[in-house]
Scaffold this motif. Structure first.
Motif, PDB file in Angstrom:
ATOM      1  N   THR A   1       0.851  -1.200   0.000  1.00  0.00           N
ATOM      2  CA  THR A   1       0.000   0.000   0.000  1.00  0.00           C
ATOM      3  C   THR A   1       0.882   1.244   0.000  1.00  0.00           C
ATOM      4  O   THR A   1       0.451   2.322   0.403  1.00  0.00           O
ATOM      5  N   ARG A   2       2.122   1.077  -0.488  1.00  0.00           N
ATOM      6  CA  ARG A   2       3.086   2.191  -0.483  1.00  0.00           C
ATOM      7  C   ARG A   2       3.736   2.349  -1.859  1.00  0.00           C
ATOM      8  O   ARG A   2       4.923   2.630  -1.967  1.00  0.00           O
ATOM      9  N   SER A   3       2.948   2.202  -2.884  1.00  0.00           N
ATOM     10  CA  SER A   3       3.508   2.265  -4.232  1.00  0.00           C
ATOM     11  C   SER A   3       3.757   3.702  -4.672  1.00  0.00           C
ATOM     12  O   SER A   3       3.200   4.659  -4.122  1.00  0.00           O
ATOM     13  N   VAL A   4       4.608   3.820  -5.683  1.00  0.00           N
ATOM     14  CA  VAL A   4       4.698   5.053  -6.470  1.00  0.00           C
ATOM     15  C   VAL A   4       4.281   4.656  -7.878  1.00  0.00           C
ATOM     16  O   VAL A   4       4.910   3.809  -8.509  1.00  0.00           O
ATOM     17  N   MET A   5       3.198   5.255  -8.338  1.00  0.00           N
ATOM     18  CA  MET A   5       2.704   4.949  -9.680  1.00  0.00           C
ATOM     19  C   MET A   5       3.379   5.868 -10.685  1.00  0.00           C
ATOM     20  O   MET A   5       3.476   7.079 -10.458  1.00  0.00           O
ATOM     21  N   LEU A   6       3.840   5.284 -11.782  1.00  0.00           N
ATOM     22  CA  LEU A   6       4.504   6.059 -12.823  1.00  0.00           C
ATOM     23  C   LEU A   6       3.652   6.016 -14.085  1.00  0.00           C
ATOM     24  O   LEU A   6       3.299   4.945 -14.570  1.00  0.00           O
ATOM     25  N   PHE A   7       3.317   7.208 -14.571  1.00  0.00           N
ATOM     26  CA  PHE A   7       2.459   7.353 -15.742  1.00  0.00           C
ATOM     27  C   PHE A   7       3.282   7.904 -16.889  1.00  0.00           C
ATOM     28  O   PHE A   7       3.871   8.983 -16.783  1.00  0.00           O
ATOM     29  N   GLU A   8       3.341   7.155 -17.981  1.00  0.00           N
ATOM     30  CA  GLU A   8       4.148   7.534 -19.137  1.00  0.00           C
ATOM     31  C   GLU A   8       3.280   7.422 -20.389  1.00  0.00           C
ATOM     32  O   GLU A   8       2.621   6.406 -20.600  1.00  0.00           O
TER      33      GLU A   8
END
Length: 281
Positions: free
Chosen positions: A181-188
Protein backbone atom coordinates in the motif's frame (compact mmCIF):
# COMPACT_ATOMS: atom_id res chain seq x y z
CA UNK A 1 -17.87 13.81 -32.87
CA UNK A 2 -15.15 14.36 -30.27
CA UNK A 3 -11.64 13.27 -31.23
CA UNK A 4 -9.50 11.32 -28.79
CA UNK A 5 -6.11 13.00 -28.92
CA UNK A 6 -4.26 9.68 -29.23
CA UNK A 7 -6.18 8.94 -32.42
CA UNK A 8 -5.00 12.27 -33.83
CA UNK A 9 -1.39 11.27 -33.20
CA UNK A 10 -1.88 7.71 -34.45
CA UNK A 11 -3.28 9.05 -37.71
CA UNK A 12 0.07 10.74 -38.41
CA UNK A 13 2.17 7.60 -37.84
CA UNK A 14 2.54 6.77 -41.56
CA UNK A 15 4.08 10.21 -42.17
CA UNK A 16 7.62 11.56 -41.77
CA UNK A 17 7.16 13.95 -38.83
CA UNK A 18 9.36 16.63 -37.28
CA UNK A 19 9.32 19.32 -34.60
CA UNK A 20 11.82 22.18 -34.07
CA UNK A 21 14.16 21.84 -31.08
CA UNK A 22 14.91 25.11 -29.29
CA UNK A 23 17.74 23.75 -27.12
CA UNK A 24 21.44 23.62 -27.95
CA UNK A 25 22.28 20.04 -28.95
CA UNK A 26 25.83 18.64 -28.95
CA UNK A 27 27.22 15.22 -29.81
CA UNK A 28 30.73 13.89 -29.24
CA UNK A 29 32.79 11.09 -30.77
CA UNK A 30 36.34 10.17 -29.84
CA UNK A 31 36.28 12.87 -27.19
CA UNK A 32 35.66 15.62 -29.74
CA UNK A 33 32.53 17.60 -30.55
CA UNK A 34 31.02 16.54 -33.88
CA UNK A 35 27.61 18.23 -33.66
CA UNK A 36 26.92 21.62 -32.11
CA UNK A 37 23.66 23.23 -33.14
CA UNK A 38 20.74 25.32 -31.97
CA UNK A 39 18.76 24.37 -35.07
CA UNK A 40 18.14 20.67 -34.50
CA UNK A 41 14.87 18.99 -35.32
CA UNK A 42 13.23 16.11 -33.50
CA UNK A 43 12.23 13.58 -36.16
CA UNK A 44 10.07 10.47 -36.32
CA UNK A 45 10.36 8.33 -39.42
CA UNK A 46 7.09 6.70 -40.54
CA UNK A 47 5.78 4.13 -38.05
CA UNK A 48 8.44 5.03 -35.48
CA UNK A 49 7.45 6.21 -32.00
CA UNK A 50 11.01 6.85 -30.74
CA UNK A 51 12.50 10.05 -32.19
CA UNK A 52 15.92 10.91 -33.61
CA UNK A 53 17.68 14.22 -34.17
CA UNK A 54 18.08 15.85 -37.55
CA UNK A 55 20.82 18.48 -37.69
CA UNK A 56 21.97 21.00 -40.28
CA UNK A 57 24.84 19.59 -42.32
CA UNK A 58 26.78 22.81 -41.81
CA UNK A 59 26.64 22.28 -38.02
CA UNK A 60 28.37 18.91 -38.32
CA UNK A 61 32.16 18.95 -37.82
CA UNK A 62 32.98 16.16 -40.22
CA UNK A 63 32.39 15.03 -43.74
CA UNK A 64 29.56 12.93 -45.11
CA UNK A 65 30.55 9.99 -47.28
CA UNK A 66 27.60 8.92 -49.38
CA UNK A 67 26.50 5.32 -49.40
CA UNK A 68 23.90 3.63 -51.52
CA UNK A 69 20.44 5.18 -51.73
CA UNK A 70 18.18 3.59 -49.13
CA UNK A 71 14.78 2.39 -50.22
CA UNK A 72 11.92 2.36 -47.76
CA UNK A 73 12.36 -0.66 -45.52
CA UNK A 74 16.12 -0.87 -46.07
CA UNK A 75 18.13 -2.17 -43.13
CA UNK A 76 16.30 -5.41 -42.40
CA UNK A 77 12.84 -6.76 -41.80
CA UNK A 78 10.39 -4.65 -39.85
CA UNK A 79 8.88 -6.02 -36.64
CA UNK A 80 5.50 -4.50 -35.94
CA UNK A 81 4.31 -4.21 -32.33
CA UNK A 82 1.34 -2.54 -30.71
CA UNK A 83 1.08 0.10 -28.00
CA UNK A 84 -2.25 -0.53 -26.29
CA UNK A 85 -5.13 -0.13 -28.73
CA UNK A 86 -3.12 1.88 -31.25
CA UNK A 87 -2.12 0.74 -34.73
CA UNK A 88 1.04 -1.33 -35.35
CA UNK A 89 4.29 0.60 -34.92
CA UNK A 90 7.93 -0.22 -35.52
CA UNK A 91 9.38 -1.93 -32.46
CA UNK A 92 11.01 0.88 -30.40
CA UNK A 93 14.14 -1.27 -30.06
CA UNK A 94 14.71 -1.31 -33.83
CA UNK A 95 18.11 0.06 -34.80
CA UNK A 96 18.79 3.25 -36.74
CA UNK A 97 19.68 1.46 -39.99
CA UNK A 98 16.08 0.38 -40.51
CA UNK A 99 14.62 3.32 -42.44
CA UNK A 100 10.94 3.58 -43.20
CA UNK A 101 11.20 6.32 -45.80
CA UNK A 102 13.36 6.61 -48.91
CA UNK A 103 16.60 8.55 -48.73
CA UNK A 104 20.39 8.32 -48.73
CA UNK A 105 22.68 6.95 -46.04
CA UNK A 106 26.06 8.46 -45.18
CA UNK A 107 29.08 7.60 -43.11
CA UNK A 108 30.15 10.44 -40.84
CA UNK A 109 33.91 10.87 -41.12
CA UNK A 110 35.58 12.83 -38.31
CA UNK A 111 39.21 13.57 -37.50
CA UNK A 112 39.41 10.46 -35.33
CA UNK A 113 36.83 7.97 -36.59
CA UNK A 114 34.37 6.97 -39.28
CA UNK A 115 30.84 6.44 -37.99
CA UNK A 116 29.35 3.96 -40.44
CA UNK A 117 25.82 4.65 -41.72
CA UNK A 118 25.39 7.22 -38.95
CA UNK A 119 23.55 9.79 -41.05
CA UNK A 120 20.48 9.56 -43.22
CA UNK A 121 18.96 12.21 -45.48
CA UNK A 122 15.31 11.59 -46.33
CA UNK A 123 14.28 12.22 -49.91
CA UNK A 124 11.72 14.74 -48.64
CA UNK A 125 12.57 18.29 -49.72
CA UNK A 126 11.78 19.59 -46.22
CA UNK A 127 15.06 17.96 -45.16
CA UNK A 128 17.30 19.66 -47.70
CA UNK A 129 20.45 20.69 -45.80
CA UNK A 130 19.65 18.33 -42.90
CA UNK A 131 20.58 14.77 -41.99
CA UNK A 132 19.05 12.51 -39.38
CA UNK A 133 21.81 11.10 -37.16
CA UNK A 134 22.22 7.85 -35.26
CA UNK A 135 22.12 8.61 -31.53
CA UNK A 136 23.91 5.36 -30.67
CA UNK A 137 26.86 6.10 -33.00
CA UNK A 138 28.11 8.92 -30.79
CA UNK A 139 29.83 8.64 -27.41
CA UNK A 140 27.89 11.37 -25.65
CA UNK A 141 24.99 13.73 -26.22
CA UNK A 142 24.14 16.93 -24.39
CA UNK A 143 20.97 18.98 -24.32
CA UNK A 144 22.29 22.38 -23.22
CA UNK A 145 24.68 21.24 -20.45
CA UNK A 146 22.81 18.09 -19.43
CA UNK A 147 23.85 14.64 -20.66
CA UNK A 148 21.24 12.71 -22.63
CA UNK A 149 21.01 8.91 -22.75
CA UNK A 150 19.10 6.46 -24.92
CA UNK A 151 17.58 8.76 -27.53
CA UNK A 152 16.26 12.32 -27.89
CA UNK A 153 13.38 13.20 -25.60
CA UNK A 154 9.97 13.44 -27.15
CA UNK A 155 8.43 16.88 -26.42
CA UNK A 156 4.95 15.35 -26.62
CA UNK A 157 5.65 12.62 -24.08
CA UNK A 158 5.10 13.00 -20.34
CA UNK A 159 6.38 10.98 -17.40
CA UNK A 160 4.71 11.62 -14.06
CA UNK A 161 4.69 9.93 -10.65
CA UNK A 162 2.24 9.82 -7.75
CA UNK A 163 2.49 8.17 -4.34
CA UNK A 164 -0.51 5.93 -3.69
CA UNK A 165 -2.00 4.04 -0.75
CA UNK A 166 -4.08 1.80 -3.01
CA UNK A 167 -3.27 -1.85 -2.44
CA UNK A 168 -1.15 -3.34 -5.21
CA UNK A 169 -0.68 -7.10 -5.38
CA UNK A 170 1.48 -8.94 -7.89
CA UNK A 171 1.13 -12.64 -8.61
CA UNK A 172 3.16 -15.06 -10.70
CA UNK A 173 1.78 -18.55 -11.31
CA UNK A 174 -0.86 -17.89 -8.67
CA UNK A 175 1.60 -16.99 -5.92
CA UNK A 176 1.79 -13.49 -4.45
CA UNK A 177 5.24 -12.00 -5.00
CA UNK A 178 4.42 -8.44 -3.89
CA UNK A 179 1.76 -6.79 -1.72
CA UNK A 180 1.98 -3.09 -0.96
CA UNK A 181 0.00 0.00 0.00
CA UNK A 182 3.09 2.19 -0.48
CA UNK A 183 3.51 2.26 -4.23
CA UNK A 184 4.70 5.05 -6.47
CA UNK A 185 2.70 4.95 -9.68
CA UNK A 186 4.50 6.06 -12.82
CA UNK A 187 2.46 7.35 -15.74
CA UNK A 188 4.15 7.53 -19.14
CA UNK A 189 2.37 8.55 -22.33
CA UNK A 190 0.95 5.56 -24.24
CA UNK A 191 2.52 3.04 -21.85
CA UNK A 192 0.80 1.06 -19.08
CA UNK A 193 0.76 2.51 -15.57
CA UNK A 194 3.79 1.11 -13.77
CA UNK A 195 3.65 0.27 -10.06
CA UNK A 196 6.93 0.79 -8.21
CA UNK A 197 7.00 -0.98 -4.85
CA UNK A 198 9.28 -0.86 -1.78
CA UNK A 199 11.57 -3.86 -1.60
CA UNK A 200 10.24 -4.68 1.88
CA UNK A 201 6.88 -5.35 0.21
CA UNK A 202 8.35 -7.63 -2.46
CA UNK A 203 9.34 -11.30 -2.12
CA UNK A 204 12.93 -10.59 -3.06
CA UNK A 205 13.78 -14.19 -2.12
CA UNK A 206 11.91 -15.25 -5.28
CA UNK A 207 13.89 -12.90 -7.50
CA UNK A 208 17.34 -13.52 -8.96
CA UNK A 209 19.51 -10.62 -10.19
CA UNK A 210 19.95 -10.61 -13.96
CA UNK A 211 22.82 -9.34 -16.06
CA UNK A 212 20.32 -7.42 -18.18
CA UNK A 213 20.16 -3.64 -18.18
CA UNK A 214 18.26 -1.06 -20.17
CA UNK A 215 18.54 2.68 -20.74
CA UNK A 216 15.57 5.04 -20.75
CA UNK A 217 15.96 8.58 -22.06
CA UNK A 218 13.67 9.84 -19.30
CA UNK A 219 14.63 7.67 -16.33
CA UNK A 220 18.21 6.42 -16.75
CA UNK A 221 19.67 2.91 -16.46
CA UNK A 222 17.67 0.03 -15.00
CA UNK A 223 18.82 -3.32 -13.63
CA UNK A 224 16.66 -6.45 -13.80
CA UNK A 225 15.57 -9.53 -11.88
CA UNK A 226 14.13 -12.84 -13.02
CA UNK A 227 11.52 -14.69 -10.95
CA UNK A 228 11.41 -18.37 -9.99
CA UNK A 229 8.01 -19.23 -8.55
CA UNK A 230 6.73 -22.77 -8.07
CA UNK A 231 8.69 -24.12 -11.02
CA UNK A 232 7.77 -21.16 -13.23
CA UNK A 233 10.60 -18.92 -14.36
CA UNK A 234 9.95 -15.49 -15.84
CA UNK A 235 13.10 -13.84 -17.16
CA UNK A 236 13.76 -10.14 -16.57
CA UNK A 237 10.29 -9.60 -15.14
CA UNK A 238 11.17 -6.84 -12.67
CA UNK A 239 13.49 -3.87 -12.64
CA UNK A 240 14.72 -0.97 -10.53
CA UNK A 241 16.47 2.37 -11.02
CA UNK A 242 19.25 2.58 -8.45
CA UNK A 243 20.83 5.76 -9.82
CA UNK A 244 17.87 7.37 -11.58
CA UNK A 245 17.82 10.46 -13.74
CA UNK A 246 15.20 13.15 -13.90
CA UNK A 247 11.71 11.66 -13.89
CA UNK A 248 12.68 8.47 -12.07
CA UNK A 249 14.06 10.07 -8.90
CA UNK A 250 10.80 9.38 -6.99
CA UNK A 251 11.08 5.64 -7.77
CA UNK A 252 14.74 5.22 -6.77
CA UNK A 253 15.43 1.68 -5.51
CA UNK A 254 11.77 0.64 -5.83
CA UNK A 255 10.89 -2.55 -7.73
CA UNK A 256 8.51 -2.66 -10.69
CA UNK A 257 7.07 -5.69 -12.50
CA UNK A 258 6.06 -5.89 -16.14
CA UNK A 259 2.26 -5.70 -16.08
CA UNK A 260 2.42 -7.61 -19.37
CA UNK A 261 3.92 -10.73 -17.74
CA UNK A 262 2.40 -10.91 -14.25
CA UNK A 263 -1.06 -10.65 -12.68
CA UNK A 264 -1.63 -7.33 -10.92
CA UNK A 265 -4.61 -6.29 -8.80
CA UNK A 266 -5.34 -2.75 -7.61
CA UNK A 267 -7.55 -2.61 -4.51
CA UNK A 268 -8.65 -6.15 -5.28
CA UNK A 269 -9.55 -5.44 -8.91
CA UNK A 270 -7.57 -7.59 -11.38
CA UNK A 271 -5.90 -5.52 -14.09
CA UNK A 272 -5.94 -6.68 -17.68
CA UNK A 273 -2.49 -7.50 -19.00
CA UNK A 274 -1.67 -4.69 -21.43
CA UNK A 275 -0.38 -5.11 -24.95
CA UNK A 276 2.98 -3.47 -25.57
CA UNK A 277 6.41 -4.21 -27.10
CA UNK A 278 7.28 -5.94 -23.80
CA UNK A 279 4.38 -8.40 -23.89
CA UNK A 280 6.65 -11.13 -25.23
CA UNK A 281 4.27 -11.85 -28.09
Amino acid sequence: MALRFADHEFAALPQLRWHPEAKRIQAFAGGRPVIDTTRARIVWEPRRVVPSYAVPIEDLAGSLVEGAPAAEGAGGAERAVRMGDGPPVLDPRTGFRMHTTAGTTYDVRTATATLADAAFQPGDGDFDGYVIVDFAAFDEWREEDEVLVGHPRDPFKTVDTRRSSRRITVQIAGETVADSTRSVMLFETYLPTRYYLPRDDVRMDLLTPSDSTSICAYKGRARYWSADVGGTRVDDVAWSYEEPDNYAVPVKDLVCFYNERVDISVDGVPQERPRSPWSGE
